[in-house]
Design a protein around this motif. Structure first.
Motif, mmCIF file in Angstrom:
data_model
loop_
_atom_site.group_PDB
_atom_site.id
_atom_site.type_symbol
_atom_site.label_atom_id
_atom_site.label_comp_id
_atom_site.label_asym_id
_atom_site.label_seq_id
_atom_site.Cartn_x
_atom_site.Cartn_y
_atom_site.Cartn_z
ATOM 1 N N UNK A 45 56.527 34.868 -66.588
ATOM 2 C CA UNK A 45 57.401 33.895 -65.928
ATOM 3 C C UNK A 45 58.781 34.498 -65.631
ATOM 4 N N UNK A 46 59.381 35.151 -66.658
ATOM 5 C CA UNK A 46 60.739 35.689 -66.459
ATOM 6 C C UNK A 46 60.746 36.760 -65.361
ATOM 7 N N UNK A 47 59.778 37.683 -65.420
ATOM 8 C CA UNK A 47 59.747 38.753 -64.418
ATOM 9 C C UNK A 47 59.361 38.193 -63.045
ATOM 10 N N UNK A 48 58.455 37.200 -63.030
ATOM 11 C CA UNK A 48 58.061 36.558 -61.769
ATOM 12 C C UNK A 48 59.260 35.870 -61.121
ATOM 13 N N UNK A 49 60.056 35.156 -61.947
ATOM 14 C CA UNK A 49 61.224 34.451 -61.392
ATOM 15 C C UNK A 49 62.281 35.452 -60.923
ATOM 16 N N UNK A 50 62.404 36.590 -61.647
ATOM 17 C CA UNK A 50 63.347 37.632 -61.202
ATOM 18 C C UNK A 50 62.880 38.191 -59.848
ATOM 19 N N UNK A 51 61.547 38.291 -59.667
ATOM 20 C CA UNK A 51 61.026 38.762 -58.370
ATOM 21 C C UNK A 51 61.319 37.753 -57.258
ATOM 22 N N UNK A 52 61.283 36.461 -57.617
ATOM 23 C CA UNK A 52 61.609 35.429 -56.613
ATOM 24 C C UNK A 52 63.045 35.640 -56.120
ATOM 25 N N UNK A 53 63.952 35.905 -57.074
ATOM 26 C CA UNK A 53 65.363 36.111 -56.713
ATOM 27 C C UNK A 53 65.482 37.366 -55.826
ATOM 28 N N UNK A 54 64.746 38.428 -56.191
ATOM 29 C CA UNK A 54 64.840 39.692 -55.441
ATOM 30 C C UNK A 54 64.237 39.592 -54.044
ATOM 31 N N UNK A 55 63.125 38.810 -53.912
ATOM 32 C CA UNK A 55 62.395 38.827 -52.633
ATOM 33 C C UNK A 55 62.635 37.584 -51.771
#
Ligand code: HEM
Length: 147
Positions: free
Chosen positions: A70-80
């Motif tokens: 979840x944390x890494x997925x949400x960080x990817x949302x912010x990045x992409x």
């Protein structure tokens, strides 16, 4: 600057996928453990060993992996900026369902520990198909991005 951003994206994605693998492995194992657990008589030493194995699988693999995916997925949302795209909305729905399945499995482990064998082995084997089917759909959405 562009290079740093793109390296961050790749490292986040690598971490995301590593913990997706751990999470899925745990989700495949837990209902299997339940099937073997339920074959042991309630209150037996064998049943107590399965309770311990289930607790450890949840504590060491499943729960930390869920949190990190979840944390890494949400960080990817912010990045992409994926939150503006249709495929991501469908993926989010499936991932929420999979997280619900995780929570339900974790609650069932507690039930089993109290000696309440509510589901048949056949039902548990059928439930074991849920994470596989969800993962296949999620990967197609994330890689092909069909809409
Ligand atoms: C828990 C919540 C999750 C969130 C918020 C999330 C979010 C994301 C985001 C934003 C990306 C980057 C997409 C891009 O590069 O455009 C991504 C990549 C990916 N995710 Fe997730 N994800 C989650 C869970 C999962 C799960 C459970 C799976 C598989 C079962 C999964 C599989 C993938 C795959 C395969 C990619 C790589 C796609 C590619 O670059 O080709 N994700 N995720």
């Amino acid at each position: 600057m562009q290079e740093i951003l793109s390296m961050t994206y790749y490292w986040l994605k690598a971490g995301h996928l590593i913990f997706v693998i751990f999470w899925m492995a745990g989700l495949f194992m837990l209902p299997r453990f339940f099937v073997y657990h339920q074959e042991a008589p309630t209150g037996s030493d064998e049943a107590a060993r399965w309770v311990e194995r289930e607790k450890r699988l949840l504590r060491i693999i499943l729960t930390p992996s869920l949190v990190l995916v979840w944390l890494l997925g949400l960080a990817l949302v912010v990045t992409t900026g994926a939150h503006t795209q249709g495929w991501f909305h469908a993926k989010l729905l499936l991932v929420l369902a999979l997280s619900g399945y995780h929570g339900w499995m974790s609650a069932y482990a507690k039930k089993l520990a109290r000696g309440d064998y509510a589901l048949s082995g056949r039902k548990l084997r059928l439930l074991n198909e849920v994470p596989g089917a969800a993962a296949a759909l999620i990967v197609v959405l994330a890689v092909i991005k069909p809409f």
